[in-house]
Scaffold this active site. Structure first.
Site, PDB file in Angstrom:
ATOM      1  N   ARG A 215      11.213  83.319 164.955  1.00 30.59           N
ATOM      2  CA  ARG A 215      12.209  83.014 163.909  1.00 30.59           C
ATOM      3  C   ARG A 215      13.634  83.198 164.461  1.00 30.59           C
ATOM      4  NH1 ARG A 215      12.087  88.514 160.122  1.00 30.59           N
ATOM      5  NH2 ARG A 215      13.772  89.503 161.273  1.00 30.59           N
ATOM      6  N   GLY A 216      14.600  82.925 163.592  1.00 31.28           N
ATOM      7  CA  GLY A 216      16.014  83.216 163.897  1.00 31.28           C
ATOM      8  C   GLY A 216      16.510  82.523 165.152  1.00 31.28           C
ATOM      9  N   ASP A 259       3.442  92.473 171.658  1.00 30.08           N
ATOM     10  CA  ASP A 259       4.556  93.407 171.456  1.00 30.08           C
ATOM     11  C   ASP A 259       5.102  93.742 172.846  1.00 30.08           C
ATOM     12  OD1 ASP A 259       6.187  95.615 171.171  1.00 30.08           O
ATOM     13  OD2 ASP A 259       4.988  96.513 169.578  1.00 30.08           O
ATOM     14  N   ASN A 286      15.317  87.421 174.279  1.00 34.79           N
ATOM     15  CA  ASN A 286      15.985  87.322 172.972  1.00 34.79           C
ATOM     16  C   ASN A 286      15.549  88.396 171.978  1.00 34.79           C
ATOM     17  OD1 ASN A 286      17.189  85.834 170.494  1.00 34.79           O
ATOM     18  ND2 ASN A 286      14.984  85.895 170.074  1.00 34.79           N
ATOM     19  N   ALA A 287      14.294  88.863 172.068  1.00 38.28           N
ATOM     20  CA  ALA A 287      13.785  89.810 171.059  1.00 38.28           C
ATOM     21  C   ALA A 287      14.738  90.998 170.944  1.00 38.28           C
ATOM     22  CB  ALA A 287      12.387  90.287 171.430  1.00 38.28           C
ATOM     23  N   LYS A 293      22.301 103.506 161.665  1.00 36.69           N
ATOM     24  CA  LYS A 293      22.507 104.809 161.003  1.00 36.69           C
ATOM     25  C   LYS A 293      23.689 105.481 161.697  1.00 36.69           C
ATOM     26  CE  LYS A 293      19.614 106.661 157.854  1.00 36.69           C
ATOM     27  NZ  LYS A 293      19.586 105.540 156.954  1.00 36.69           N
ATOM     28  N   ASN A 345      30.343  99.262 167.047  1.00 37.02           N
ATOM     29  CA  ASN A 345      30.270  99.024 165.601  1.00 37.02           C
ATOM     30  C   ASN A 345      29.804 100.299 164.903  1.00 37.02           C
ATOM     31  OD1 ASN A 345      30.548  97.551 163.300  1.00 37.02           O
ATOM     32  ND2 ASN A 345      28.684  96.354 163.563  1.00 37.02           N
ATOM     33  N   TYR A 351      22.390 100.427 169.017  1.00 37.98           N
ATOM     34  CA  TYR A 351      22.458  98.976 169.263  1.00 37.98           C
ATOM     35  C   TYR A 351      23.576  98.667 170.270  1.00 37.98           C
ATOM     36  CZ  TYR A 351      22.418  93.984 167.904  1.00 37.98           C
ATOM     37  OH  TYR A 351      22.336  92.605 167.889  1.00 37.98           O
ATOM     38  N   THR A 386      21.828  84.280 160.182  1.00 43.39           N
ATOM     39  CA  THR A 386      20.383  84.496 160.324  1.00 43.39           C
ATOM     40  C   THR A 386      19.926  85.454 159.222  1.00 43.39           C
ATOM     41  OG1 THR A 386      20.678  86.426 161.720  1.00 43.39           O
ATOM     42  CG2 THR A 386      20.457  84.326 162.863  1.00 43.39           C
TER      43      THR A 386
HETATM   44  P1  NAD Z   1      15.561  88.300 164.068  1.00 44.23           P
HETATM   45  O1  NAD Z   1      15.235  89.653 163.550  1.00 44.23           O
HETATM   46  O2  NAD Z   1      15.642  87.168 163.074  1.00 44.23           O
HETATM   47  O3  NAD Z   1      14.490  87.868 165.196  1.00 44.23           O
HETATM   48  C1  NAD Z   1      14.092  88.752 166.227  1.00 44.23           C
HETATM   49  C2  NAD Z   1      12.689  88.389 166.658  1.00 44.23           C
HETATM   50  O4  NAD Z   1      12.299  89.345 167.668  1.00 44.23           O
HETATM   51  C3  NAD Z   1      11.669  88.520 165.499  1.00 44.23           C
HETATM   52  O5  NAD Z   1      10.855  87.366 165.434  1.00 44.23           O
HETATM   53  C4  NAD Z   1      10.899  89.752 165.871  1.00 44.23           C
HETATM   54  O6  NAD Z   1       9.545  89.751 165.403  1.00 44.23           O
HETATM   55  C5  NAD Z   1      10.959  89.726 167.413  1.00 44.23           C
HETATM   56  N1  NAD Z   1      10.664  91.050 167.960  1.00 44.23           N
HETATM   57  C6  NAD Z   1      11.133  92.257 167.537  1.00 44.23           C
HETATM   58  N2  NAD Z   1      10.546  93.260 168.227  1.00 44.23           N
HETATM   59  C7  NAD Z   1       9.693  92.672 169.103  1.00 44.23           C
HETATM   60  C8  NAD Z   1       8.780  93.187 170.055  1.00 44.23           C
HETATM   61  N3  NAD Z   1       8.627  94.502 170.245  1.00 44.23           N
HETATM   62  N4  NAD Z   1       8.037  92.313 170.785  1.00 44.23           N
HETATM   63  C9  NAD Z   1       8.158  90.964 170.583  1.00 44.23           C
HETATM   64  N5  NAD Z   1       9.000  90.431 169.687  1.00 44.23           N
HETATM   65  C10 NAD Z   1       9.751  91.273 168.945  1.00 44.23           C
HETATM   66  O7  NAD Z   1      16.917  88.451 164.876  1.00 44.23           O
HETATM   67  P2  NAD Z   1      18.000  87.339 165.304  1.00 44.23           P
HETATM   68  O8  NAD Z   1      19.153  87.450 164.391  1.00 44.23           O
HETATM   69  O9  NAD Z   1      17.371  86.033 165.520  1.00 44.23           O
HETATM   70  O10 NAD Z   1      18.474  87.964 166.708  1.00 44.23           O
HETATM   71  C11 NAD Z   1      17.966  87.535 167.958  1.00 44.23           C
HETATM   72  C12 NAD Z   1      18.728  88.253 169.057  1.00 44.23           C
HETATM   73  O11 NAD Z   1      20.130  88.004 168.919  1.00 44.23           O
HETATM   74  C13 NAD Z   1      18.565  89.781 169.011  1.00 44.23           C
HETATM   75  O12 NAD Z   1      18.498  90.276 170.332  1.00 44.23           O
HETATM   76  C14 NAD Z   1      19.830  90.237 168.318  1.00 44.23           C
HETATM   77  O13 NAD Z   1      20.159  91.555 168.656  1.00 44.23           O
HETATM   78  C15 NAD Z   1      20.824  89.237 168.863  1.00 44.23           C
HETATM   79  N6  NAD Z   1      22.030  89.074 168.029  1.00 44.23           N
HETATM   80  C16 NAD Z   1      21.969  88.539 166.773  1.00 44.23           C
HETATM   81  C17 NAD Z   1      23.149  88.390 166.040  1.00 44.23           C
HETATM   82  C18 NAD Z   1      23.163  87.772 164.647  1.00 44.23           C
HETATM   83  O14 NAD Z   1      24.249  87.597 164.075  1.00 44.23           O
HETATM   84  N7  NAD Z   1      22.053  87.403 164.068  1.00 44.23           N
HETATM   85  C19 NAD Z   1      24.374  88.796 166.574  1.00 44.23           C
HETATM   86  C20 NAD Z   1      24.384  89.354 167.839  1.00 44.23           C
HETATM   87  C21 NAD Z   1      23.222  89.461 168.574  1.00 44.23           C
END
Ligand code: NAD
Length: 445
Positions: A215-216, A259, A286-287, A293, A345, A351, A386
């Site tokens: 997703r995402g 995982d 990407n995960a 907190k 942040n 994070y 997202t």
């Molecule tokens: P999201 O939570 O929608 O998707 C993350 C995906 O990673 C999920 O499908 C989840 O199941 C998978 N995941 C989590 N733990 C896992 C594991 N142990 N093994 C395998 N898969 C695992 O998040 P997103 O918003 O799509 O973010 C994707 C990346 O972008 C992340 O690294 C996030 O930190 C980074 N990011 C996002 C934003 C934002 O605005 N959304 C901003 C900065 C950085």
């Protein structure tokens, strides 16, 4: 999640009201035409400082594309490319001023400003290096002036001998794919391996691992890479198996529920890739998770789990693949950081640490990877629409969106397009970069 304010700002009546109130009226950004991606269009005005090194090369590159080269900008019609690599004294900086002060009013809606210079650290002449560093402040300031038009400004530093590396970043920065990459510095160096590839489907025949693909942003990355010809090996937690399977089925990818923090996960992934392909083109780490907190109330579980997903797993996967030759001679590794790792942040010490360390991973692996013909780069997304950001309280979410020079959040595809550029075979000269995909967010700028 829909940005209602962006919709109001693009409807005739409400736009007039917002304009009258002096409120920002963000422009709807242009994105790639999914049925015909990577096509360049529009007019480009190319300028140059005296003694510039790359103008002829840039001219030849642009001539071979479908943009129209123009000598003078009309109203709202052009993108501006300026080779500033010759500027080596305070007096000569006026050449930059003259070009842009005359031409900036011709910049198209969603147009591009691209400035090209020499990487200061690579110059022996201290005055030349000093002036080339000045280009950073110039480009960042221009980006703030033109953001209301949905336009962006970026700086491309080219190392001496890096002329052959210019084409891929120049094409990408001019394309609709770079729409949310703003006020960034990209470094291009002489590629270690030969550049070859097709500009429309650059990833044809390449296998690429994407973690967190269900997703995402991970899903958008998978879709963009598949659009560009890749076979995606999508990895996500077993609980997300159904979503992962349907995502991969829709792009003819391969699904691996796993995982990435589990024991032996990195070795399982390597074996899966070896069983399905003789070589691996890229790994996209990407995960990622958040466990926000205040530090005084954060549990060790919240710290440790996040660190394993966002950082430890990526490091173990890199080690396992780099112990093989699967990535040698053309492989790419991509980290997904965050502007929280640059700006910090509140409530995100865990994070912020993990994402800053992802940037550290890029910095420290770039040289050893280059020796094997591998590149490593990262994106640092800002506010992206997202599920993660939809969960932010309303007022904070609105502020997050309007903090960028483009006055809006990005879409997952905007991050995906930058990654698609990093992993394209033509980007072989792009190594060790972390690029913010944040529309020039004020955070940490
Ligand atoms: P999201 O939570 O929608 O998707 C993350 C995906 O990673 C999920 O499908 C989840 O199941 C998978 N995941 C989590 N733990 C896992 C594991 N142990 N093994 C395998 N898969 C695992 O998040 P997103 O918003 O799509 O973010 C994707 C990346 O972008 C992340 O690294 C996030 O930190 C980074 N990011 C996002 C934003 C934002 O605005 N959304 C901003 C900065 C950085």
């Amino acid at each position: 999640m829909t940005d209602r304010y962006l919709e109001l700002a693009n409807a005739n009546l409400t736009k007039t009201i917002l304009d009258g109130l002096g409120l920002p009226t963000p422009v709807r950004l242009k994105r790639e035409d999914e049925s015909n991606p990577h096509q360049l269009s529009g007019h480009v005005l190319l300028g140059s400082s005296e003694g510039a090194s790359f103008t002829q090369a840039i001219y030849s590159i642009l001539q071979a594309t479908s943009v129209t080269m123009t000598e003078a900008g009309g109203d709202d019609s052009v993108s501006l490319v300026f080779d500033a690599s010759g500027i080596s004294s305070a007096d000569q900086s006026s050449q930059l001023y003259e070009f842009f002060s005359q031409q900036l009013s011709s910049l198209a809606r969603c147009g591009r400003v691209i400035v090209i210079g020499h990487r200061p650290e690579a110059l022996a002449d201290t005055a030349h290096a000093t002036l080339q560093r000045g280009l950073v402040g110039f480009v960042k300031s221009v980006a703030k002036e033109i953001g209301r038009k949905g336009a962006t400004a970026n700086l491309l530093y080219v190392d001496k001998g890096g002329k052959t590396a210019i084409e891929a970043p120049l094409r990408f920065l001019l394309s609709a794919g770079s729409t949310f990459m703003n006020a960034q510095v990209l470094n291009a160096a002489k590629p270690v391996i030969k550049i070859k590839g097709d500009w429309t489907r650059p990833l044809t025949g390449k296998s690429i691992v994407v973690t967190g693909a269900a997703r995402g942003i991970g899903l958008a990355i998978s879709q963009v890479l598949a659009r560009d010809g890749a076979t995606v090996i999508g990895v996500d937690v077993p609980q997300a198996k159904a979503d992962l399977n349907s995502a991969m089925a829709s792009i003819n990818g391969l699904s691996l529920p796993l995982d990435i923090t589990s024991a032996g996960a990195a070795e399982t992934l390597v074996r899966f890739c070896q069983d399905h392909s003789s070589e691996l083109h890229s790994i996209i780490h990407n995960a990622g998770i958040t466990r926000d907190k205040m530090l005084s109330r954060m549990t060790s579980v919240q710290w440790d789990l996040l660190m394993q997903v966002n950082l430890g797993a990526a490091q173990r996967i890199n080690d396992a693949f780099l112990a093989t030759e699967l990535l040698d001679n053309g492989g790419k590794i991509i980290g997904v950081a965050s502007i929280s790792g640059i700006a910090g942040n509140v409530g995100q010490t865990n994070y912020g640490f993990s994402k800053s360390a992802v940037i550290g991973m890029v910095d420290s692996l770039a040289k050893p990877c280059a020796k094997r013909g591998i590149t490593i780069n990262a994106v640092a997304p800002g506010f992206i629409e997202t599920q993660m950001t939809a969960a932010i309280p309303f007022a904070t979410r609105q502020m997050g969106r309007r903090l960028s020079s483009l006055s809006q959040g990005g879409l997952p595809i905007d991050v995906a397009e930058v990654i698609g550029f990093f992993v394209s075979p033509q980007a072989a000269g792009i190594n060790g970069n972390t690029v913010r995909v944040c529309g020039q967010s004020l955070l940490g700028a």
